[in-house]
Write an enzyme that holds these catalytic residues in place. Structure first.
Site, PDB file in Angstrom:
ATOM      1  N   ASN A 199       0.841  -1.206   0.000  1.00 29.70           N
ATOM      2  CA  ASN A 199       0.000   0.000   0.000  1.00 29.70           C
ATOM      3  C   ASN A 199       0.874   1.252   0.000  1.00 29.70           C
ATOM      4  OD1 ASN A 199      -2.784   1.036   0.445  1.00 29.70           O
ATOM      5  ND2 ASN A 199      -2.001   1.755   2.430  1.00 29.70           N
ATOM      6  N   GLU A 267      -7.554   4.536   0.744  1.00 32.94           N
ATOM      7  CA  GLU A 267      -7.657   5.619   1.744  1.00 32.94           C
ATOM      8  C   GLU A 267      -8.171   6.906   1.096  1.00 32.94           C
ATOM      9  OE1 GLU A 267      -3.989   6.049   3.985  1.00 32.94           O
ATOM     10  OE2 GLU A 267      -3.672   3.883   4.049  1.00 32.94           O
TER      11      GLU A 267
END
Ligand code: XIL
Length: 347
Positions: A199, A267
């Site tokens: 990520n 996110e």
């Protein structure tokens, strides 16, 4: 004739349910989970928990599964872990038929002092990280379906970030992306069913950072390192609205998808300089574009925002003067951005 009427009825029903439905139901039609980062301390607020439990099909701890929070004391302590926050979020998710995504095992931020100031040798640090990863993956097997195993290991120029895990003194696995590989192997050993992700932020477009991640991912796939997907954090501003950037993001996702990797938008938030109607409209448009990119890329399986209400967002604290980045406002009212996401998931 009958067939045509039937088609029209279906279309009407589909568009009606998209308008009045929830994000999670709309996403399900495309096999896309719609998630939000959450905090267990907020679940007692009925407005917060009602929206989280009804609109989203996934949650992820915004902080409570990070090293410093979940492993606040050294392994020599009789009670090194604190699972209370993570467990509470998992309970809530189970009660609301939501999936849970784990965040994050190896990161340079929110690492406890006992670790950074412990003067551990490479071998000790390696054992600590191995134990940490095994403990979490085993405890949460069957409960957490996917993990951000390593977060933000590259810098903008595409070189490795200097972190406690990489070089202070390193976990003893060797040079380059070796320590990342090691973390993925430990995670897979502890829970072979978990989907394992790398990520990062500012890697949405084709650039030096995403090139470096791509090189690593290609190498990992070639050598059978258990990497299942890439998380694009997507903390962006209205600058991202340019067609060039959106196209670049689509191309970038495509090359990772072609490696057989799953894509998660992990996110998402679109921060604004003010709360004017014009800014809200531009934000809605961009949220719609981002949603469309996920819908159009069949390997994209998650659209997740970093929180969901402007009442609880990390943005004002980290980007002074900016905010209003999410789908609900401070009073839990849906913003135009909410409608834009729902609409793009409804098509
Ligand atoms: C942020 C949280 O939202 C804040 O509450 C915390 O103080 C700092 O971390 N990239 C990530 C997230 O991977 O874990 C960060 O979350 C935001 C940037």
């Amino acid at each position: 004739m009958r067939l045509r009427c039937f088609a029209i009825v279906c279309l009407c029903a589909a568009s009606l349910s998209a308008q009045s439905g929830t994000l999670r139901d709309a996403g399900a039609k495309y096999d896309i989970l719609v998630g939000a980062a959450a905090g267990s301390h907020l679940l007692a607020d009925p407005e917060y928990s009602t929206i989280l439990g009804s609109e989203f099909s996934q949650l992820q701890a915004e902080n409570e599964m990070k090293f410093g929070e979940i492993h606040p004391r050294p392994d020599t302590d009789p009670n090194p872990y604190d699972f209370a926050g993570g467990d509470a979020l998992i309970r809530f998710a189970q009660q609301h038929n939501m999936k849970v995504r784990g965040h994050t095992l190896v990161w340079h931020n929110q690492v406890p002092k006992w670790l950074t100031e412990g003067n551990y040798s490479a071998a000790q640090l390696s054992a600590i990280l191995h134990g940490h990863i095994s403990t979490l993956l085993k405890r949460y097997a069957l409960k957490v379906y996917a993990w951000d195993v390593v977060n933000e290991a590259f810098v903008a120029g595409g070189t490795m970030r200097h972190t406690i895990w990489y070089d202070q003194p390193g976990i003893g696995a060797g040079a380059g992306t070796k320590y990342i590989e090691q973390a993925f192997r430990w995670a897979h050993e502890a829970d072979p069913d978990a989907k394992l992700f790398y990520n990062d932020f500012d890697a949405e477009e084709l650039n030096k950072k995403s090139d470096a991640i791509y090189r690593m991912a290609k190498d990992f796939k070639k050598r059978g390192v258990p990497l299942n997907g890439i998380g694009f954090q997507t903390h962006i501003t209205l600058n991202f609205s340019s067609p060039h950037k959106l196209k670049s993001h689509a191309k970038n996702m495509r090359r990772f998808a072609q490696l057989g990797l799953e894509i998660h938008m992990t996110e998402i938030d679109i921060r604004l300089p003010d709360a004017s109607p014009a800014s809200f409209a531009a934000q809605a448009k961009l949220y719609g574009e981002i949603t469309k990119l996920c819908v159009q890329q069949h390997s994209c399986k998650l659209l997740q925002t970093w929180g969901f209400t402007d009442k609880h967002s990390w943005i004002p604290g980290f980007y002074p003067g900016q905010g209003w980045a999410l789908l609900w406002d401070e009073k839990y009212q849906k913003k135009p951005a909410y409608e834009a996401v729902l609409e793009k998931l409804g098509r």
